[in-house]
Design a protein around this motif. Structure first.
Motif, mmCIF file in Angstrom:
data_model
loop_
_atom_site.group_PDB
_atom_site.id
_atom_site.type_symbol
_atom_site.label_atom_id
_atom_site.label_comp_id
_atom_site.label_asym_id
_atom_site.label_seq_id
_atom_site.Cartn_x
_atom_site.Cartn_y
_atom_site.Cartn_z
ATOM 1 N N PHE A 10 0.505 -0.984 -0.016
ATOM 2 C CA PHE A 10 0.076 -0.030 0.137
ATOM 3 C C PHE A 10 0.782 1.007 0.195
ATOM 4 O O PHE A 10 1.708 1.872 1.255
ATOM 5 C CB PHE A 10 -0.511 0.388 1.125
ATOM 6 N N TYR A 11 0.742 1.829 -1.167
ATOM 7 C CA TYR A 11 1.948 3.153 -1.452
ATOM 8 C C TYR A 11 1.201 3.993 -1.728
ATOM 9 O O TYR A 11 0.082 4.169 -2.701
ATOM 10 C CB TYR A 11 3.152 2.662 -1.697
ATOM 11 N N LEU A 51 -8.169 0.632 3.650
ATOM 12 C CA LEU A 51 -7.473 -0.795 3.387
ATOM 13 C C LEU A 51 -8.608 -2.214 3.927
ATOM 14 O O LEU A 51 -8.113 -2.792 3.006
ATOM 15 C CB LEU A 51 -6.349 -0.558 4.216
ATOM 16 N N THR A 52 -8.936 -1.982 5.238
ATOM 17 C CA THR A 52 -9.370 -3.111 5.533
ATOM 18 C C THR A 52 -10.631 -3.815 4.716
ATOM 19 O O THR A 52 -10.563 -5.049 4.661
ATOM 20 C CB THR A 52 -10.505 -2.417 7.205
ATOM 21 N N GLU A 53 -11.436 -2.492 4.584
ATOM 22 C CA GLU A 53 -12.847 -2.923 3.462
ATOM 23 C C GLU A 53 -12.393 -3.364 2.335
ATOM 24 O O GLU A 53 -12.754 -4.186 1.941
ATOM 25 C CB GLU A 53 -13.622 -2.017 3.204
ATOM 26 N N GLN A 54 -10.862 -2.696 1.854
ATOM 27 C CA GLN A 54 -10.334 -3.277 0.342
ATOM 28 C C GLN A 54 -10.334 -4.913 0.392
ATOM 29 O O GLN A 54 -10.866 -5.823 -0.321
ATOM 30 C CB GLN A 54 -9.013 -2.190 0.010
ATOM 31 N N LEU A 55 -9.214 -5.187 1.991
ATOM 32 C CA LEU A 55 -8.776 -7.132 2.040
ATOM 33 C C LEU A 55 -10.123 -7.640 1.717
ATOM 34 O O LEU A 55 -9.744 -8.776 1.742
ATOM 35 C CB LEU A 55 -7.987 -6.699 3.374
ATOM 36 N N ARG A 56 -10.918 -6.676 2.774
ATOM 37 C CA ARG A 56 -12.330 -7.870 3.549
ATOM 38 C C ARG A 56 -12.889 -7.992 2.239
ATOM 39 O O ARG A 56 -12.933 -8.813 1.830
ATOM 40 C CB ARG A 56 -13.275 -6.759 4.034
ATOM 41 N N SER A 57 -12.594 -7.325 0.511
ATOM 42 C CA SER A 57 -13.545 -7.682 -0.215
ATOM 43 C C SER A 57 -13.375 -9.085 -1.617
ATOM 44 O O SER A 57 -14.053 -9.314 -1.856
ATOM 45 C CB SER A 57 -13.533 -6.511 -0.788
ATOM 46 N N VAL A 65 -0.650 -12.826 5.278
ATOM 47 C CA VAL A 65 0.022 -11.621 4.119
ATOM 48 C C VAL A 65 1.193 -11.211 4.554
ATOM 49 O O VAL A 65 1.008 -10.648 5.541
ATOM 50 C CB VAL A 65 -0.923 -10.336 4.609
ATOM 51 N N ARG A 66 1.259 -10.915 3.467
ATOM 52 C CA ARG A 66 2.957 -10.678 2.821
ATOM 53 C C ARG A 66 3.433 -9.151 3.049
ATOM 54 O O ARG A 66 3.240 -9.055 1.635
ATOM 55 C CB ARG A 66 4.157 -11.759 3.203
ATOM 56 N N VAL A 67 4.267 -8.182 3.711
ATOM 57 C CA VAL A 67 4.488 -7.037 3.419
ATOM 58 C C VAL A 67 5.601 -7.074 3.711
ATOM 59 O O VAL A 67 6.184 -7.125 4.971
ATOM 60 C CB VAL A 67 3.602 -6.007 4.314
ATOM 61 N N PHE A 68 6.060 -5.864 3.256
ATOM 62 C CA PHE A 68 7.523 -6.052 2.929
ATOM 63 C C PHE A 68 8.116 -4.080 3.081
ATOM 64 O O PHE A 68 8.613 -3.573 3.463
ATOM 65 C CB PHE A 68 8.751 -6.174 1.391
ATOM 66 N N ARG A 69 7.196 -2.787 2.872
ATOM 67 C CA ARG A 69 7.549 -2.139 2.799
ATOM 68 C C ARG A 69 7.163 -1.209 4.362
ATOM 69 O O ARG A 69 6.203 -0.995 5.106
ATOM 70 C CB ARG A 69 6.916 -0.766 2.063
ATOM 71 N N PRO A 70 8.042 -1.037 4.691
ATOM 72 C CA PRO A 70 8.157 -0.127 6.598
ATOM 73 C C PRO A 70 6.425 0.948 6.847
ATOM 74 O O PRO A 70 6.147 0.739 7.340
ATOM 75 C CB PRO A 70 9.160 0.351 7.017
ATOM 76 N N GLN A 71 6.097 1.147 5.650
ATOM 77 C CA GLN A 71 5.454 2.688 5.526
ATOM 78 C C GLN A 71 4.443 2.215 6.029
ATOM 79 O O GLN A 71 3.508 3.356 6.193
ATOM 80 C CB GLN A 71 6.113 3.659 4.066
ATOM 81 N N ALA A 73 3.331 -0.334 7.059
ATOM 82 C CA ALA A 73 3.081 -2.056 7.724
ATOM 83 C C ALA A 73 2.461 -1.670 9.024
ATOM 84 O O ALA A 73 1.564 -2.152 9.743
ATOM 85 C CB ALA A 73 5.151 -1.973 9.110
ATOM 86 N N GLY A 74 2.019 -0.949 10.370
ATOM 87 C CA GLY A 74 1.508 -0.585 11.113
ATOM 88 C C GLY A 74 -0.321 -0.185 10.443
ATOM 89 O O GLY A 74 -0.851 -1.197 11.732
ATOM 90 N N LEU A 75 -0.681 0.181 9.233
ATOM 91 C CA LEU A 75 -1.837 0.051 9.104
ATOM 92 C C LEU A 75 -2.477 -1.835 7.977
ATOM 93 O O LEU A 75 -3.322 -2.008 8.493
ATOM 94 C CB LEU A 75 -1.965 0.742 7.055
ATOM 95 N N PHE A 76 -1.384 -2.245 7.934
ATOM 96 C CA PHE A 76 -1.590 -3.411 7.281
ATOM 97 C C PHE A 76 -1.970 -4.602 8.648
ATOM 98 O O PHE A 76 -2.842 -5.555 8.709
ATOM 99 C CB PHE A 76 -0.348 -4.509 6.894
ATOM 100 N N ARG A 77 -0.885 -4.036 9.993
ATOM 101 C CA ARG A 77 -1.144 -4.766 10.956
ATOM 102 C C ARG A 77 -2.580 -4.072 11.821
ATOM 103 O O ARG A 77 -3.759 -5.589 12.231
ATOM 104 C CB ARG A 77 0.055 -4.504 12.522
ATOM 105 N N ILE A 78 -2.621 -3.992 11.701
ATOM 106 C CA ILE A 78 -4.684 -2.557 12.158
ATOM 107 C C ILE A 78 -5.149 -3.867 11.626
ATOM 108 O O ILE A 78 -6.140 -4.595 12.118
ATOM 109 C CB ILE A 78 -4.530 -1.509 12.287
#
Length: 269
Positions: A10-11, A51-57, A65-71, A73-78
């Protein structure tokens, strides 16, 4: 039933849209690089709710879910916590990075200078080593090891390596500090061990790449013989498609071991 794995990012786009906005884009693919979802939103709504609603769809939902970008990371964790999913922060998302590169999306992250490993953890001695690809997994899978990490995607057989290909590695004799050192390395989430020469054929060092962007000075040397071994280590890394290992042991008896990690270099970007 095989595990469902997503690689996601997510960038924000560097090029503004027609209205002058710099939108954020979500990209999700599977480990084979098949695009599962792509959408974008204005900066004003680029947050955990969107982000939550998009992933839920996206169907079916993932096991991880694997994520590499630190910027992001917090949003994906939530989002993962809300959805009850597991999220893993890792540099090893090769399919996603290739997909982003094809779209001319920057994937290089800022690399801080390497830090020194806490002095109270340093091992007594270290050396380069190698194990034939055909013996690697069988040899370490059933050894009594307190700490062990052998990801299946790094198995030589999974990568199609011939059984005779030497898999290079680093062995550290930790002495009484062996377990403390192994526990510390496991906590850092090791990624790879990079050789960095400082003077050709004479001096250099080993840097432990860990987490998403962390770097640690694992060892240094000023010795021509070690420099030749380091050059051979780099050549073997090329032949092994970046697969290598780190072994921590209390001594060089060959009878007791503390920690073993099968690692793989990142692809150069």
């Amino acid at each position: 039933m095989s595990m469902i794995v997503w690689q996601a990012d997510f960038y924000h786009l560097s090029r503004p849209s027609a209205d002058g906005e710099t939108p954020w884009r979500l990209t999700v693919c599977d480990p084979e690089g098949i695009l599962l979802h792509e959408s974008q939103c204005p900066r004003a709504v680029a947050g955990a709710d969107w982000l939550t609603e998009q992933l839920r769809s996206i169907e079916p939902p993932p096991d991880i879910v694997r994520v590499f970008r630190p910027q992001c990371a917090g949003l994906f964790r939530i989002a993962a916590e809300r959805l009850g999913w597991r999220v893993e922060f890792t540099r090893h998302v090769r399919a996603l990075k290739r997909l982003l590169q094809a779209r001319e999306i920057p994937i290089a992250l800022d690399r801080p200078p390497p830090l020194s490993i806490p002095e109270n953890l340093l091992g007594r001695e270290w050396r380069f080593a190698r194990i034939p690809a055909g013996d690697l997994i069988e040899f370490w899978s059933d050894r009594p090891l307190p700490i062990r990490s052998i990801p299946e995607e790094f198995h030589p057989l999974t990568l199609g390596l011939a059984s005779t290909v030497p898999i290079p590695g680093i062995v550290i004799d930790g002495g009484r500090k062996s377990m403390d050192l192994a526990l510390w390395i496991e906590e850092q989430v090791p990624v790879s061990i990079e050789h960095i020469p400082t003077e050709a054929d004479r001096s250099g060092g080993l840097v432990l790449e860990s987490g998403l962007v962390d770097r640690w000075i694992l060892a240094t040397y000023e010795d021509e013989e070690v420099a030749r071994a380091a050059r051979l280590y780099g050549e073997r890394l090329h032949d092994s498609r970046g697969v290598h290992f780190l072994l921590i042991e209390p001594d060089d008896s060959g009878r007791t071991f503390t920690g073993f990690w099968l690692l793989r270099q990142e692809e150069k970007t």
